[in-house]
Design a protein around this motif. Structure first.
Motif, PDB file in Angstrom:
ATOM      1  N   ASP A 141       0.819  -1.215   0.000  1.00  0.00           N
ATOM      2  CA  ASP A 141       0.000   0.000   0.000  1.00  0.00           C
ATOM      3  C   ASP A 141       0.855   1.269   0.000  1.00  0.00           C
ATOM      4  O   ASP A 141       0.407   2.334   0.403  1.00  0.00           O
ATOM      5  CB  ASP A 141      -0.961  -0.001   1.199  1.00  0.00           C
ATOM      6  N   TYR A 142       2.094   1.168  -0.452  1.00  0.00           N
ATOM      7  CA  TYR A 142       2.970   2.322  -0.649  1.00  0.00           C
ATOM      8  C   TYR A 142       3.696   2.111  -1.974  1.00  0.00           C
ATOM      9  O   TYR A 142       3.739   1.009  -2.525  1.00  0.00           O
ATOM     10  CB  TYR A 142       3.950   2.500   0.507  1.00  0.00           C
ATOM     11  N   LYS A 143       4.327   3.183  -2.495  1.00  0.00           N
ATOM     12  CA  LYS A 143       4.901   3.120  -3.844  1.00  0.00           C
ATOM     13  C   LYS A 143       6.427   3.076  -3.864  1.00  0.00           C
ATOM     14  O   LYS A 143       7.020   2.687  -4.866  1.00  0.00           O
ATOM     15  CB  LYS A 143       4.399   4.306  -4.665  1.00  0.00           C
ATOM     16  N   ILE A 144       7.062   3.497  -2.760  1.00  0.00           N
ATOM     17  CA  ILE A 144       8.524   3.489  -2.698  1.00  0.00           C
ATOM     18  C   ILE A 144       8.944   3.084  -1.286  1.00  0.00           C
ATOM     19  O   ILE A 144       8.373   3.575  -0.296  1.00  0.00           O
ATOM     20  CB  ILE A 144       9.119   4.877  -3.021  1.00  0.00           C
ATOM     21  N   ARG A 145       9.915   2.207  -1.192  1.00  0.00           N
ATOM     22  CA  ARG A 145      10.504   1.864   0.107  1.00  0.00           C
ATOM     23  C   ARG A 145      12.013   2.106   0.039  1.00  0.00           C
ATOM     24  O   ARG A 145      12.669   1.719  -0.922  1.00  0.00           O
ATOM     25  CB  ARG A 145      10.220   0.413   0.475  1.00  0.00           C
ATOM     26  N   VAL A 146      12.549   2.749   1.074  1.00  0.00           N
ATOM     27  CA  VAL A 146      13.987   3.020   1.154  1.00  0.00           C
ATOM     28  C   VAL A 146      14.477   2.552   2.519  1.00  0.00           C
ATOM     29  O   VAL A 146      13.965   2.991   3.560  1.00  0.00           O
ATOM     30  CB  VAL A 146      14.311   4.522   0.987  1.00  0.00           C
ATOM     31  N   GLY A 147      15.444   1.655   2.533  1.00  0.00           N
ATOM     32  CA  GLY A 147      15.980   1.142   3.784  1.00  0.00           C
ATOM     33  C   GLY A 147      17.442   1.505   3.952  1.00  0.00           C
ATOM     34  O   GLY A 147      18.268   1.192   3.097  1.00  0.00           O
ATOM     35  N   TYR A 148      17.741   2.208   5.040  1.00  0.00           N
ATOM     36  CA  TYR A 148      19.133   2.512   5.408  1.00  0.00           C
ATOM     37  C   TYR A 148      19.178   2.448   6.917  1.00  0.00           C
ATOM     38  O   TYR A 148      18.708   1.456   7.479  1.00  0.00           O
ATOM     39  CB  TYR A 148      19.626   3.833   4.798  1.00  0.00           C
ATOM     40  N   SER A 149      19.738   3.426   7.621  1.00  0.00           N
ATOM     41  CA  SER A 149      19.720   3.376   9.079  1.00  0.00           C
ATOM     42  C   SER A 149      18.298   3.545   9.613  1.00  0.00           C
ATOM     43  O   SER A 149      18.027   3.268  10.776  1.00  0.00           O
ATOM     44  CB  SER A 149      20.632   4.458   9.673  1.00  0.00           C
ATOM     45  N   LYS A 150      17.412   4.007   8.753  1.00  0.00           N
ATOM     46  CA  LYS A 150      15.986   4.053   9.052  1.00  0.00           C
ATOM     47  C   LYS A 150      15.245   3.490   7.842  1.00  0.00           C
ATOM     48  O   LYS A 150      15.835   3.269   6.787  1.00  0.00           O
ATOM     49  CB  LYS A 150      15.540   5.488   9.368  1.00  0.00           C
ATOM     50  N   SER A 151      13.954   3.284   7.993  1.00  0.00           N
ATOM     51  CA  SER A 151      13.148   2.756   6.895  1.00  0.00           C
ATOM     52  C   SER A 151      12.088   3.780   6.521  1.00  0.00           C
ATOM     53  O   SER A 151      11.379   4.306   7.388  1.00  0.00           O
ATOM     54  CB  SER A 151      12.487   1.441   7.312  1.00  0.00           C
ATOM     55  N   GLU A 152      12.015   4.069   5.224  1.00  0.00           N
ATOM     56  CA  GLU A 152      11.012   4.998   4.725  1.00  0.00           C
ATOM     57  C   GLU A 152      10.067   4.272   3.776  1.00  0.00           C
ATOM     58  O   GLU A 152      10.523   3.583   2.857  1.00  0.00           O
ATOM     59  CB  GLU A 152      11.669   6.162   3.976  1.00  0.00           C
ATOM     60  N   VAL A 153       8.783   4.414   3.995  1.00  0.00           N
ATOM     61  CA  VAL A 153       7.778   3.902   3.060  1.00  0.00           C
ATOM     62  C   VAL A 153       6.876   5.079   2.697  1.00  0.00           C
ATOM     63  O   VAL A 153       6.247   5.688   3.558  1.00  0.00           O
ATOM     64  CB  VAL A 153       6.965   2.736   3.657  1.00  0.00           C
ATOM     65  N   VAL A 154       6.859   5.433   1.406  1.00  0.00           N
ATOM     66  CA  VAL A 154       6.182   6.654   0.972  1.00  0.00           C
ATOM     67  C   VAL A 154       5.400   6.395  -0.315  1.00  0.00           C
ATOM     68  O   VAL A 154       5.570   5.370  -0.967  1.00  0.00           O
ATOM     69  CB  VAL A 154       7.200   7.795   0.738  1.00  0.00           C
ATOM     70  N   ASN A 155       4.580   7.379  -0.666  1.00  0.00           N
ATOM     71  CA  ASN A 155       3.786   7.291  -1.894  1.00  0.00           C
ATOM     72  C   ASN A 155       4.186   8.328  -2.942  1.00  0.00           C
ATOM     73  O   ASN A 155       3.638   8.323  -4.038  1.00  0.00           O
ATOM     74  CB  ASN A 155       2.298   7.443  -1.563  1.00  0.00           C
ATOM     75  N   SER A 156       5.122   9.213  -2.596  1.00  0.00           N
ATOM     76  CA  SER A 156       5.602  10.183  -3.583  1.00  0.00           C
ATOM     77  C   SER A 156       7.056  10.536  -3.281  1.00  0.00           C
ATOM     78  O   SER A 156       7.515  10.408  -2.134  1.00  0.00           O
ATOM     79  CB  SER A 156       4.751  11.457  -3.566  1.00  0.00           C
ATOM     80  N   LEU A 157       7.773  10.990  -4.305  1.00  0.00           N
ATOM     81  CA  LEU A 157       9.191  11.319  -4.122  1.00  0.00           C
ATOM     82  C   LEU A 157       9.391  12.443  -3.113  1.00  0.00           C
ATOM     83  O   LEU A 157      10.364  12.437  -2.362  1.00  0.00           O
ATOM     84  CB  LEU A 157       9.808  11.728  -5.470  1.00  0.00           C
ATOM     85  N   ASP A 158       8.504  13.408  -3.102  1.00  0.00           N
ATOM     86  CA  ASP A 158       8.670  14.543  -2.194  1.00  0.00           C
ATOM     87  C   ASP A 158       8.597  14.143  -0.724  1.00  0.00           C
ATOM     88  O   ASP A 158       9.050  14.892   0.148  1.00  0.00           O
ATOM     89  CB  ASP A 158       7.618  15.616  -2.482  1.00  0.00           C
TER      90      ASP A 158
END
Length: 331
Positions: free
Chosen positions: A51-68
């Protein structure tokens, strides 16, 4: 799934002359090498079932629906630059901690752009990869960063990189295998345990550079690049080490004058201990005030230097020649 592997670097001479505020008026140059410590980045298509469009995993995890919405500035701006807006799963791994003076942030940007090119079915040319990373960091993110790290990460190897208003030239340092092995074995790298944001340190240095207050020191540091290149190529092995070590010491003393924030009493004490134990010379890698301490030490004095700098953690490393590469591709 695509995986890129991008080396970090150690810079020997010329750091500070690679800032546009200097080399667009006067020529800049650096001498440095990439080492076998890496930033790894995996890039995968994200399943549409999430139910999200982008996931980024590093020292934290980001799950978002837009680049901004992405907080990681390099990930956000690289994706915008590549015009890839959704459906990506990105994960970042590193051999060494960030913000320690080895150019890891630029290595990451180079590695991500390399992976994104591969995702789009394109092979990255080294010069263009470095130029794009420089554009992302200096223009899109507007970070106060120099211009050497992106080229080191893209090209790999022991190089002289020259900067001017006409452009950037990268050429390998001419060195025999015997001398390269000796140089590699005579360098020691110690982690001071201090992480820092380069921008916090560089503000004063860049202000002094723009006002030309640093020009005399930077001109000497620029000349050292070519003196070092000549030492490496022309002197016999043992003499090469001694002269390079002493030149590194001179360069470090000049670098300390570029800003009051580059060194401190703790760093100065560590450096003095290393020299008393047998190091020919050395420097802090990157902007300064922490991170990694690089030393030129004859092999028979290395145990003495280890004891003198105990309990600092030493990082074993070697030179590498490939630069950023795609090590897995299944797309």
């Amino acid at each position: 799934m695509i995986i890129s592997k991008t080396p970090v670097r150690i810079s020997f001479f010329g750091g500070g002359t690679d800032y546009p505020s200097y080399y667009l008026k006067k020529n800049g140059a650096v001498l440095g090498t990439t080492i076998n410590q890496y930033i790894y980045l995996s890039l995968n298509s994200l399943s549409p079932f999430f139910d999200y469009k982008i996931r980024v995993g590093y020292s934290k995890s980001e799950v978002v629906n837009s680049l901004d919405e992405i907080q990681h500035p390099s990930v956000r701006e690289c994706l915008k630059y590549a015009e890839l807006f959704e459906g990506l799963d990105i994960h970042i791994f590193a051999d060494l901690p960030a913000r320690t003076g080895l150019g890891s942030s630029s290595a990451f940007t180079v590695g991500l752009l390399n992976a994104l090119n591969a995702y789009k079915g394109k092979k990255s040319l080294k010069a263009l990869l470095a130029e794009k990373a420089l554009y992302v960091e200096q223009k899109l993110i507007q970070e106060k960063v120099g211009s050497q790290d992106q080229y080191h990460a893209a090209y790999g190897g022991l190089n002289v990189i020259e900067f001017s208003k006409e452009g950037v030239q990268v050429r390998p340092v001419i060195i025999s295998n015997e001398k390269k092995t000796l140089l590699d074995n005579s360098l020691m790298l110690f982690y001071t345990g201090v992480k820092r944001y380069a921008e916090d340190i560089l503000e004063e240095q860049i202000t002094k550079t723009k006002s030309a207050e640093n020009n005399s020191n930077l001109e000497l540091m620029h000349e050292m690049v070519f003196e070092a290149e000549s030492i490496i190529s022309q002197l016999p092995p043992t003499e090469m080490l001694i002269e390079l070590g002493h030149l590194m010491d001179q360069g470090w003393q000049l670098k300390r004058k570029l800003s009051s924030k580059i060194s401190n009493n703790h760093i100065d004490e560590l450096y003095s201990k290393a020299k008393l134990a047998g190091a020919y010379g050395g420097k802090l890698c990157g902007a300064g005030r922490g991170g990694f301490l690089l030393l030129m030490v004859p092999i028979d004095k290395q145990n003495s230097v280890r004891e003198a700098l105990s309990p600092l953690r030493e990082v074993k490393f070697g030179f590498e020649n490939e630069g950023s590469s795609i090590i897995y591709y299944n797309h």
